[in-house]
Design an enzyme around this catalytic site. Structure first.
Site, PDB file in Angstrom:
ATOM      1  N   CYS A  58      60.323 -66.161 -34.367  1.00 14.96           N
ATOM      2  CA  CYS A  58      60.710 -67.267 -34.468  1.00 14.96           C
ATOM      3  C   CYS A  58      61.880 -67.168 -33.500  1.00 14.96           C
ATOM      4  CB  CYS A  58      61.022 -67.174 -36.295  1.00 14.96           C
ATOM      5  SG  CYS A  58      62.530 -68.768 -36.607  1.00 14.96           S
ATOM      6  N   CYS A  98      64.426 -70.718 -35.754  1.00 18.53           N
ATOM      7  CA  CYS A  98      64.621 -70.628 -37.200  1.00 18.53           C
ATOM      8  C   CYS A  98      65.754 -70.911 -38.127  1.00 18.53           C
ATOM      9  CB  CYS A  98      63.646 -70.108 -37.743  1.00 18.53           C
ATOM     10  SG  CYS A  98      62.174 -69.473 -37.272  1.00 18.53           S
TER      11      CYS A  98
END
Length: 261
Positions: free
Chosen positions: A109, A112
């Protein structure tokens, strides 16, 4: 057990016939990053080189200005993952408290947890100095390839390498490409040298270029393509961006002072 991988029983099928086998699987665990007791991020990561990860993440995310401003004071292994307790100066902690990001990161990620578009697409710093692209690009990827023990056993992790100002190449691996980059950056910083070049076994995304520019890296090279936003960001930062770096072939993106390359 190596913290980067563990054995697992499996059944291997070939030409319709099954055979018992023992495989090595890449480890993936939740790693919580806490600053002065305040939870900031939980990332899914390979539980190896975690001090490198803590320092690299803190600097590449702009949470502190230098590696000397962050100190890992404890590493707590629990049933649900690992907590990295860090201490930063009060000014950095105050800025962090106002940042508005409580990050629960999936594997790999990048953005995020950012709670606004302004926080997601952040301004980038201008890099001072731009390394020339030459034959050492291939040598760096050859060395990167030769120093991936976890991936050699599992085939499931990314790798990143940072060449520092002293010419040393710091290679780190992780299930998440951004984590691998943070670990490699952290390794260079903890060795007391400035990161200068970044080589990654992935595409070159916005977050890859942003992390590089934040720590002053002037060259990013990836084995896959960059995104359009990554190219625009590299131009804004004055950073050289290379894609499809495979063997003797590579593609340079963006502008230099002389125009299009």
């Amino acid at each position: 057990m190596n913290p980067g991988h563990r054995p697992a029983r499996a059944l291997r099928i070939e030409d319709g016939a099954g055979q018992a086998a023992q495989e090595s699987l890449a480890e993936e665990t939740a790693v919580a990053l806490l600053y002065n007791g305040l939870p900031h991020a939980v990332m899914m990561a390979t539980p190896a080189d975690l001090e490198d990860f803590a320092v690299g993440f803190s600097v590449s995310e702009g949470l502190v200005a230098a590696a000397s401003e962050v100190r890992v004071v404890d590493s707590v292994h629990g049933e649900h993952g690992i907590s990295l307790q860090m201490h930063v100066p009060q000014a950095a902690f105050d800025a962090l408290s106002q940042r508005g990001r409580s990050l629960a990161g999936r594997t790999g990620c990048g953005l995020c947890g950012s709670d606004t578009l302004a926080n997601a697409i952040r301004p980038v710093r201008r890099v001072q100095g731009r390394p020339a692209v030459g034959e050492r690009l291939r040598a760096a990827f050859d060395e990167l390839q030769a120093n991936q023990p976890i991936n050699a056993r599992t085939g499931a992790v990314h790798a990143a390498a940072v060449r520092d100002a002293d010419g040393r190449l710091h290679v780190r691996e992780d299930v998440g490409r951004h984590n691998a980059i943070d670990k490699a950056i952290g390794a260079a910083l903890r060795a007391g040298s400035a990161p200068c070049e970044l080589f990654v076994t992935s595409r070159a995304s916005y977050e890859v270029v942003h992390k590089a520019a934040t720590v002053g890296i002037g060259l990013v090279a990836a084995i896959s393509a960059p995104t359009a936003l990554a190219v625009r960001l590299a131009e804004e930062a004055g950073l050289t961006l290379v894609g499809f770096a495979r063997g003797a072939r590579y593609t340079i993106y963006g502008r230099t002072d002389a125009g299009w390359l």
